[in-house]
Scaffold this motif. Sequence first.
Motif, PDB file in Angstrom:
ATOM      1  N   ILE A   4      28.302  46.249  45.215  1.00 49.03           N
ATOM      2  CA  ILE A   4      29.630  46.773  44.957  1.00 49.03           C
ATOM      3  C   ILE A   4      30.450  45.958  45.786  1.00 49.03           C
ATOM      4  O   ILE A   4      31.418  44.945  45.484  1.00 49.03           O
ATOM      5  N   ASP A   5      29.962  45.954  47.251  1.00 53.24           N
ATOM      6  CA  ASP A   5      30.739  45.530  48.415  1.00 53.24           C
ATOM      7  C   ASP A   5      30.172  44.001  48.629  1.00 53.24           C
ATOM      8  O   ASP A   5      31.532  43.027  48.670  1.00 53.24           O
ATOM      9  N   SER A   6      29.590  43.629  48.686  1.00 58.00           N
ATOM     10  CA  SER A   6      28.816  42.460  48.877  1.00 58.00           C
ATOM     11  C   SER A   6      29.412  41.487  47.802  1.00 58.00           C
ATOM     12  O   SER A   6      29.955  40.225  48.149  1.00 58.00           O
ATOM     13  N   GLU A   7      29.458  41.553  46.306  1.00 59.68           N
ATOM     14  CA  GLU A   7      30.056  41.294  45.512  1.00 59.68           C
ATOM     15  C   GLU A   7      31.437  41.044  45.933  1.00 59.68           C
ATOM     16  O   GLU A   7      31.846  39.747  44.842  1.00 59.68           O
ATOM     17  N   ILE A   8      32.079  42.230  46.079  1.00 63.47           N
ATOM     18  CA  ILE A   8      33.464  41.945  46.334  1.00 63.47           C
ATOM     19  C   ILE A   8      33.795  40.880  47.332  1.00 63.47           C
ATOM     20  O   ILE A   8      34.629  39.613  46.760  1.00 63.47           O
ATOM     21  N   ALA A   9      33.030  40.900  48.065  1.00 60.14           N
ATOM     22  CA  ALA A   9      32.669  39.812  49.367  1.00 60.14           C
ATOM     23  C   ALA A   9      32.884  38.355  48.635  1.00 60.14           C
ATOM     24  O   ALA A   9      33.494  37.354  49.506  1.00 60.14           O
ATOM     25  N   TYR A  10      31.854  38.584  48.231  1.00 58.13           N
ATOM     26  CA  TYR A  10      31.544  37.079  47.220  1.00 58.13           C
ATOM     27  C   TYR A  10      32.613  35.920  46.673  1.00 58.13           C
ATOM     28  O   TYR A  10      32.936  34.981  46.890  1.00 58.13           O
ATOM     29  N   LEU A  11      33.243  37.721  45.377  1.00 58.03           N
ATOM     30  CA  LEU A  11      34.540  37.106  44.817  1.00 58.03           C
ATOM     31  C   LEU A  11      35.810  36.605  45.881  1.00 58.03           C
ATOM     32  O   LEU A  11      36.472  35.585  45.834  1.00 58.03           O
ATOM     33  N   LYS A  12      35.674  37.441  46.995  1.00 60.63           N
ATOM     34  CA  LYS A  12      36.613  36.946  48.405  1.00 60.63           C
ATOM     35  C   LYS A  12      36.838  35.203  48.963  1.00 60.63           C
ATOM     36  O   LYS A  12      37.559  34.278  48.711  1.00 60.63           O
ATOM     37  N   LYS A  13      34.931  35.025  49.595  1.00 60.35           N
ATOM     38  CA  LYS A  13      34.717  34.385  49.706  1.00 60.35           C
ATOM     39  C   LYS A  13      34.905  33.063  48.264  1.00 60.35           C
ATOM     40  O   LYS A  13      35.534  31.283  48.675  1.00 60.35           O
ATOM     41  N   GLU A  14      34.281  33.221  47.300  1.00 62.24           N
ATOM     42  CA  GLU A  14      35.280  31.524  46.429  1.00 62.24           C
ATOM     43  C   GLU A  14      36.245  32.016  45.697  1.00 62.24           C
ATOM     44  O   GLU A  14      36.537  31.183  45.012  1.00 62.24           O
ATOM     45  N   SER A  15      37.384  32.585  46.397  1.00 62.52           N
ATOM     46  CA  SER A  15      38.785  32.877  45.454  1.00 62.52           C
ATOM     47  C   SER A  15      39.336  33.463  44.207  1.00 62.52           C
ATOM     48  O   SER A  15      40.452  33.322  44.311  1.00 62.52           O
TER      49      SER A  15
END
Length: 436
Positions: A4-15
């Motif tokens: 879940i943390d990695s997916e949230i980090a990806y969403l933050k990276k892509e704005s």
Amino acid sequence: MGSIDSEIAYLKKESVYEHLGKVIDQVVAEKPKDAHGLVEVLSRMVKEQAMAPAKAAANEMETEAVADHVKKLKQLDKAPVDEEGGAIPVCAIPDFVEEAEMLSWAGVGFGEIESYKVMCSLRNLAAKEKDAGLIKLRFWGKVFGQDADYYVAEAQRDGGGEEGDEADPDAEPAGTGANQYAYYVTNDLAADWRKLPDIKPKEIIAARAIKRLLTGNAGSKVVTHPYFAGKEEVLLRAIIARITADTVICMKGYLVKEEDGEAIAQNEEFACPSDAALAKKDAWTHMQPHILMNGRTTHKELPEEPPEEEAELKEFLKMKEEQAADPQKEVLRSLEGDGLGWTIKQAGDPTLVTDAANPAVSRSNCCTYLRSLSWPGAVCVIRGGHFANLYVGNGLKAGEPSFFIPAPPDVQDEPEDPGEVEEPQGEVEAEAPPEE
């Protein structure tokens, strides 16, 4: 949790994470009735709000550019004055606005606004070059470029006859031959004009060997094959010289040779032919000297007697052979048999009417125009005895082959390996029996 943390980090990276948060805040703030159906609309509104600062900065830059252009146009429209506020005397300049209306009958022109800008720009150029000894300044034409276009002005100099280039003894002096006129170019009529250098024979010869579209940057290198040593301003000057020699024409009898047989002057007793006569090629002549294969308009003078030394004799015979193969042509040569393609058309009403200002003179509204098929874009127009030459094109001569060497054919694929095969001579020999 790690996934879940990695997916949230990806969403933050892509704005995406931040964008969804803003959309949710928008829904909570406005509380629409159909929030589910308006998600796409609210998402688009959030994106537009984020792009607003960038658009504002772009609009500000565009506004500054427009303001700077308007400032240049105001300066262009302002008549040049000296330090005391008096008008600066300038050389003769034909009224291009009047000529543009006449050229429009031939399908050539720039519109009323741009024609007026051309006239103002020529006036400012003449005022700036008032100490350069200019007698007459006219708008030569426009040469298209890939990044910017060249506006070209032709200036007739007083006297001329300056010494040629010491580095190139074959170069014709200023005021004679291909250097009879000086040329100025600009990419913007509201900007300054740039004087082109005088042309040399070797540069004209090199320009004939290539075919290349100009970029619009006079100081750029000419990347082409065969190699061209000069910058683009030199190539442009060579193109102008070639087009001028082949396409600048006038009515037959408008110019005559003076008593010395060399100088050419305007015929004061000239009467413009009728419209029917102007529709024929034999009623027109060239105005500029023909450029020979050696890049000059004249051959070098040969000694009356052949030299005695072997080296000088070879050079003498070579020059004599060149002159025989490429004879010098008359300046006032007819369009018939000049080796160039021409088309003549007429537009308007050819009916003769009496001039109200001068009842003894009859005139018509017929406009005769000639187009060069050898140099597409070159045109000469005449109406009521007033004629004008103009060139608007790419600076390329029709019928010339491409200068690029064609690419070699594609390399063929390797043939398939058939594998090992038996010898075609026959079957495999049987092993010999062992000896006893």
